[in-house]
Design a protein around this motif. Sequence first.
Motif, PDB file in Angstrom:
ATOM      1  N   VAL A 241       0.837  -1.206   0.000  1.00  9.48           N
ATOM      2  CA  VAL A 241       0.000   0.000   0.000  1.00  9.48           C
ATOM      3  C   VAL A 241       0.869   1.252   0.000  1.00  9.48           C
ATOM      4  N   ALA A 242       1.925   1.246   0.824  1.00  8.84           N
ATOM      5  CA  ALA A 242       2.815   2.413   0.909  1.00  8.84           C
ATOM      6  C   ALA A 242       3.476   2.705  -0.425  1.00  8.84           C
ATOM      7  N   VAL A 243       3.941   1.660  -1.107  1.00  9.41           N
ATOM      8  CA  VAL A 243       4.604   1.844  -2.406  1.00  9.41           C
ATOM      9  C   VAL A 243       3.630   2.396  -3.437  1.00  9.41           C
ATOM     10  N   LEU A 244       2.417   1.868  -3.458  1.00  6.52           N
ATOM     11  CA  LEU A 244       1.414   2.363  -4.413  1.00  6.52           C
ATOM     12  C   LEU A 244       1.097   3.835  -4.154  1.00  6.52           C
ATOM     13  N   MET A 245       1.001   4.210  -2.895  1.00  2.00           N
ATOM     14  CA  MET A 245       0.691   5.603  -2.554  1.00  2.00           C
ATOM     15  C   MET A 245       1.856   6.530  -2.927  1.00  2.00           C
ATOM     16  N   LEU A 246       3.068   6.144  -2.558  1.00  2.00           N
ATOM     17  CA  LEU A 246       4.228   7.006  -2.809  1.00  2.00           C
ATOM     18  C   LEU A 246       4.498   7.166  -4.303  1.00  2.00           C
ATOM     19  N   THR A 247       4.426   6.069  -5.051  1.00  2.00           N
ATOM     20  CA  THR A 247       4.718   6.155  -6.491  1.00  2.00           C
ATOM     21  C   THR A 247       3.625   6.880  -7.259  1.00  2.00           C
ATOM     22  N   SER A 248       2.420   6.939  -6.695  1.00  2.00           N
ATOM     23  CA  SER A 248       1.348   7.679  -7.370  1.00  2.00           C
ATOM     24  C   SER A 248       1.616   9.179  -7.360  1.00  2.00           C
ATOM     25  N   LEU A 249       2.572   9.615  -6.524  1.00  2.00           N
ATOM     26  CA  LEU A 249       2.917  11.041  -6.437  1.00  2.00           C
ATOM     27  C   LEU A 249       4.011  11.444  -7.424  1.00  2.00           C
ATOM     28  N   MET A 250       4.535  10.480  -8.177  1.00  5.05           N
ATOM     29  CA  MET A 250       5.628  10.787  -9.108  1.00  5.05           C
ATOM     30  C   MET A 250       5.253  11.829 -10.167  1.00  5.05           C
ATOM     31  N   PRO A 251       4.013  11.805 -10.708  1.00  5.39           N
ATOM     32  CA  PRO A 251       3.664  12.851 -11.682  1.00  5.39           C
ATOM     33  C   PRO A 251       3.597  14.245 -11.073  1.00  5.39           C
ATOM     34  N   VAL A 252       3.435  14.318  -9.749  1.00  4.96           N
ATOM     35  CA  VAL A 252       3.335  15.613  -9.071  1.00  4.96           C
ATOM     36  C   VAL A 252       4.717  16.121  -8.674  1.00  4.96           C
ATOM     37  N   ILE A 253       5.532  15.226  -8.117  1.00  6.17           N
ATOM     38  CA  ILE A 253       6.883  15.597  -7.686  1.00  6.17           C
ATOM     39  C   ILE A 253       7.852  15.222  -8.794  1.00  6.17           C
ATOM     40  N   ARG A 254       8.470  16.207  -9.409  1.00  8.35           N
ATOM     41  CA  ARG A 254       9.292  15.958 -10.591  1.00  8.35           C
ATOM     42  C   ARG A 254      10.787  16.087 -10.325  1.00  8.35           C
ATOM     43  N   SER A 255      11.172  16.808  -9.294  1.00 10.02           N
ATOM     44  CA  SER A 255      12.600  17.036  -9.067  1.00 10.02           C
ATOM     45  C   SER A 255      13.264  15.784  -8.501  1.00 10.02           C
ATOM     46  N   ARG A 256      14.553  15.625  -8.805  1.00 11.91           N
ATOM     47  CA  ARG A 256      15.299  14.470  -8.307  1.00 11.91           C
ATOM     48  C   ARG A 256      15.385  14.491  -6.787  1.00 11.91           C
ATOM     49  N   LEU A 257      15.636  15.665  -6.214  1.00 17.63           N
ATOM     50  CA  LEU A 257      15.761  15.769  -4.761  1.00 17.63           C
ATOM     51  C   LEU A 257      14.435  15.453  -4.079  1.00 17.63           C
ATOM     52  N   GLY A 258      13.345  15.994  -4.623  1.00 14.51           N
ATOM     53  CA  GLY A 258      12.035  15.737  -4.039  1.00 14.51           C
ATOM     54  C   GLY A 258      11.681  14.264  -4.070  1.00 14.51           C
ATOM     55  N   ARG A 259      11.972  13.608  -5.188  1.00 14.07           N
ATOM     56  CA  ARG A 259      11.678  12.185  -5.300  1.00 14.07           C
ATOM     57  C   ARG A 259      12.568  11.357  -4.367  1.00 14.07           C
TER      58      ARG A 259
END
Length: 437
Positions: A241-259
Amino acid sequence: MSDLCVTTDSRALLADIARRPVMDIVRCALFIGILLLVWISLRPFEDLSGFYVGEVVSGKDAVLYGLFGVLMVAMLALTLRDNLPALQSLLTPAFLLFAGWICVTVVLSSDPATSLRRLALSVFVIAVTATLLLLPKSQGELMRWFGIAALVLLVTCYLGVFLAPHLSIHQATDPQEPALAGNWRGVFGHKNVAAAMMAMLIFLGIYLMRAGGWLSGIAVTGLAAVFLFFTAGKSAIVLCVAVLMLTSLMPVIRSRLGRALLLLTPLLLLNLFSVGAVMSDTLAAIADKMPIDTSFTGRADIWAFALESLHQRLWTGYGFEAFWGTSAIQNLQEGKEWAGYASHSHNGYLDTALGTGLPGLVLLIAAIVVKPLRDFQAADLGGNDTPLTLLFLRIWLFGLYLSSMESFFLDRADTIWVTFLIGVFGLHYLARFRLRS
């Protein structure tokens, strides 16, 4: 009537055309066969009624060694000509330095023969996995082959549960862990492995749906989710569940540091409040205030023993895969006899340090933590922001998190390790090459 004249070039062209269907079948069979060999293994539905962990860490399975040795040669022969740039791209500093240090630890090993034998199988398996993703010639082929392999595995697991429950569900009569009675394990030797695989199959099913394979995607996701529930694998469920939630934010967070902060902070916290709590009274006090089992189902004792052992060979370790189940464990104190039968420390990072020392742990982090994250960023920004890229990211991230509670890094033909490697190599290729439609 004149004879039909066929030139030498024409004969070669016709022969090439005739050969293609045969090679397509070979590629498909190898891809699915290798996945099923890794996922189902040569010994599925193991009888645990007389099972002892020490028996499975000897590294003397000659059939497995020979099979993966042959597969490595076959895979290199199939992929070398058309995929030489992809194979050459694997010669990165991170991979080369880590591989070089592992060779050093074999030489310095407390049991060089065991380390060398286990390294041989690891090399075979890694080479097979690195070439596996080069077999499909298109995204469509990859999607179909993944779907077929996943469904065969799931059907086999369910058949085991319904037709041979004593071999696919933990029993109260199992001498090792009778408390797991009723938990499903399918073809796997333990419910934790089954739970981890089902979580990764959920990621695969979501990919199939997003890539256009709706029927197979729904089937894989649904069957895997139900099986995961009945394994009672709490860690795998939470991490999935945690992985699905975190990776769903990839289109929103684009910077390398943020990711990096978003994806790796949980990894740091998981290790700080597990193994770290054994090393630090302050962290232990904080962990005690959390709504968690601070013994981590008995893992704390194992971590304490492993850390004590690591302190004695901090810089070189005991040698590649040369600690658990070997002569390195001897003269055990009263109450710690269990260590002679343990197969790992339930933490991949700690086990890597035990085998290869602190330099090996640092190089492992560079090769399979830092590098894949950079690869994902490069693939995403380079136009390969596809469902397949997200699949590999999820498999990789889940493996990193799970290794805080389980140990499978560098574990030869281990089911979770090979699946994790598919994510690592997949991100590597997508960062450097465009997908074929």
